[in-house]
Design a protein around this motif. Structure first.
Motif, short mmCIF file in Angstrom:
data_model
loop_
_atom_site.label_atom_id
_atom_site.label_comp_id
_atom_site.label_asym_id
_atom_site.label_seq_id
_atom_site.Cartn_x
_atom_site.Cartn_y
_atom_site.Cartn_z
N SER A 1 -14.47 55.14 3.11
CA SER A 1 -15.17 54.83 1.87
C SER A 1 -15.74 53.41 1.89
N VAL A 2 -14.91 52.46 2.30
CA VAL A 2 -15.35 51.06 2.34
C VAL A 2 -16.49 50.87 3.33
N ILE A 3 -16.36 51.44 4.52
CA ILE A 3 -17.39 51.27 5.54
C ILE A 3 -18.70 51.94 5.12
N THR A 4 -18.61 53.11 4.50
CA THR A 4 -19.82 53.78 4.03
C THR A 4 -20.56 52.93 3.02
N ILE A 5 -19.83 52.39 2.04
CA ILE A 5 -20.45 51.58 1.00
C ILE A 5 -21.01 50.29 1.58
N LEU A 6 -20.23 49.62 2.45
CA LEU A 6 -20.70 48.38 3.06
C LEU A 6 -21.94 48.60 3.91
N SER A 7 -21.94 49.65 4.71
CA SER A 7 -23.07 49.92 5.60
C SER A 7 -24.34 50.19 4.79
N LEU A 8 -24.22 51.06 3.78
CA LEU A 8 -25.37 51.37 2.95
C LEU A 8 -25.81 50.15 2.14
N GLY A 9 -24.83 49.39 1.62
CA GLY A 9 -25.16 48.20 0.83
C GLY A 9 -25.87 47.14 1.64
N ARG A 10 -25.40 46.88 2.85
CA ARG A 10 -26.04 45.87 3.70
C ARG A 10 -27.40 46.36 4.19
N GLY A 11 -27.53 47.66 4.45
CA GLY A 11 -28.83 48.20 4.82
C GLY A 11 -29.84 48.09 3.69
N PHE A 12 -29.39 48.41 2.47
CA PHE A 12 -30.26 48.30 1.30
C PHE A 12 -30.64 46.84 1.04
N GLU A 13 -29.69 45.93 1.23
CA GLU A 13 -29.97 44.50 1.04
C GLU A 13 -31.05 44.03 2.00
N ALA A 14 -30.91 44.38 3.29
CA ALA A 14 -31.91 43.98 4.29
C ALA A 14 -33.27 44.59 3.96
N TYR A 15 -33.28 45.85 3.52
CA TYR A 15 -34.54 46.52 3.19
C TYR A 15 -35.21 45.85 1.99
N THR A 16 -34.40 45.48 1.00
CA THR A 16 -34.94 44.83 -0.19
C THR A 16 -35.57 43.48 0.15
#
Length: 396
Positions: free
Chosen positions: A32-47
């Motif tokens: 759960s933590v890794i899924t959220i972190l990976s998606l969150g960091r990917g979304f941050e970089a994309y933004t």
């Protein structure tokens, strides 16, 4: 140490079903933590990438020049920026590349005088077949060809000028020293983080004609090298141009601080990701209690084994290390499995999103640290209990 690890593996294997059930909680928490972190960091970089309004890998910022008297530049004998300005800027530490911003870039900022204050808005050029004017009329191609000073503005900008939008039509706004008449108000559409729609639109040829912008750009684009803060580099460039710029005595240099906006949004997204990850990480605490429960059960069941080991020379420290090794092996194995599952889930979800995720050192290190901490914290008490068992009492 090798013997301890082998014994820990054998002990866990003897109770395979119980070990697997205990590991499931940790696997779910880590995944759960890794899924959220990976998606969150990917979304941050994309933004951040989209907010820079640049196709470059690194962040780019624009430096604007606003002359105090446009008449001095109307004959094309004076330039807003010179090649010497670009050479000076290029020598500043942290600047990777610098170029003129041509009018074809279609992304400019202007200051509009509204009542007693100035507001900064995005300026764009009319696309004659795509405008959705809701009040007034659109701009015609003929007005573009004849260099008419007319403009259409978004609803939001119209509200800033006058709460009664109908009264805005026919009034004028000053753009680069020229007065443009507002002839229409349009819906700005879905403007968001990734779609910077203009607030004011004017005919492109009119802008080029009156600002002499076609061969004399009023902006330069700075590409900031990695590991440098864009806002600081932009301020360095402005200070340098104010000292040696070719037109420093006839106007002002400024920048739309998109870098500060991206820095702030980046921090918010990062904190939001960590907050959600922390909530998901609560399951790790519950899983840790399960590890402790399993270790207590294991110590109770293996009392005779502890007595035999002690009687043939094992020290209290050896018994403690034995059970700590079992707890660590259990949690680290579950952490690795949870990381793989979490990353695969994030990869699958990102396939339906406009950004991709990739494993990084941060998430790998975080997984390792979390699993080690869980193993130590929730195994140390049962391990100490096993080490403190009285040998005489056990043999009796």
């Amino acid at each position: 140490m090798i013997t301890i690890i082998k014994n820990a593996y054998q002990a866990l294997r003897q109770n395979m079903r119980r070990s697997i059930l205990t590991m499931i909680g940790i696997v779910i928490g880590i995944a759960s933590v890794i899924t959220i972190l990976s998606l969150g960091r990917g979304f941050e970089a994309y933004t951040i990438k989209n907010l820079t309004a640049s196709n470059e890998k690194n962040v780019a910022v624009n430096i604007n020049y606003s002359p105090t008297d446009y008449e001095q530049f109307s004959t094309n004998k004076m330039r807003y920026f010179s090649d010497e300005d670009l050479r000076v800027v290029r020598d500043i530490e942290g600047v990777e590349k610098v170029d003129y911003v041509k009018s074809d870039d279609d992304f400019l900022t202007v200051e509009l005088q509204v009542a007693a204050k100035k507001i900064t808005r995005h300026l764009g050029f009319v696309k004659f077949d795509k405008e959705r004017v809701v009040i007034g009329r659109s701009i015609t191609p003929e007005e573009n060809e004849t260099h008419q000073r007319v403009a259409i503005i978004s609803r939001e900008t119209a509200k800033d000028i006058n709460a009664n939008q109908d009264r805005v039509l026919g009034t004028g706004i000053e753009i680069k020293g020229e007065l443009y008449q507002i002839v229409g108000i349009y819906e700005s559409g879905s403007s968001g983080l990734f779609d910077m729609n203009p607030d004011v639109k004017i005919p492109k040829k009119s802008y080029q004609y009156y600002t002499n912008n076609e061969g004399n750009p009023t902006q330069i684009k700075i590409t900031v090298a990695s590991d440098y803060k864009p806002s600081k580099i932009a301020q360095k460039v402005i200070k340098k141009l104010e000292t040696v710029g070719v037109s420093r005595n006839f106007g002002d240099y400024s920048t739309f601080d998109m870098s500060s906006l991206t820095d702030g949004i980046g921090k918010v997204l990062k904190m939001l990701t960590y907050f959600i990850s922390a909530i998901a990480g609560i399951s790790l605490f519950i899983a840790g209690v399960g590890v402790m429960n399993m270790m207590y059960t294991s110590v109770s069941e293996r009392t005779q084994e502890i007595g035999v080991r002690r009687s043939v020379g094992a020290r209290r420290r050896d018994i403690r290390n034995q059970f700590l090794a079992e707890g660590l092996m259990l949690t680290i194995s579950a952490g690795v499995i949870g990381y793989i599952i979490g990353y695969l889930i994030a990869l699958l979800v990102s396939a339906f999103l406009p950004f991709k995720v990739s494993p990084d050192l941060f998430t790998i290190s975080l997984t390792l640290i979390i699993t080690i901490v869980i193993g130590l914290v929730f195994s140390i008490t049962p391990a100490n209990m096993a080490a403190r068992k009285d040998l005489v009492e056990i043999l009796r």
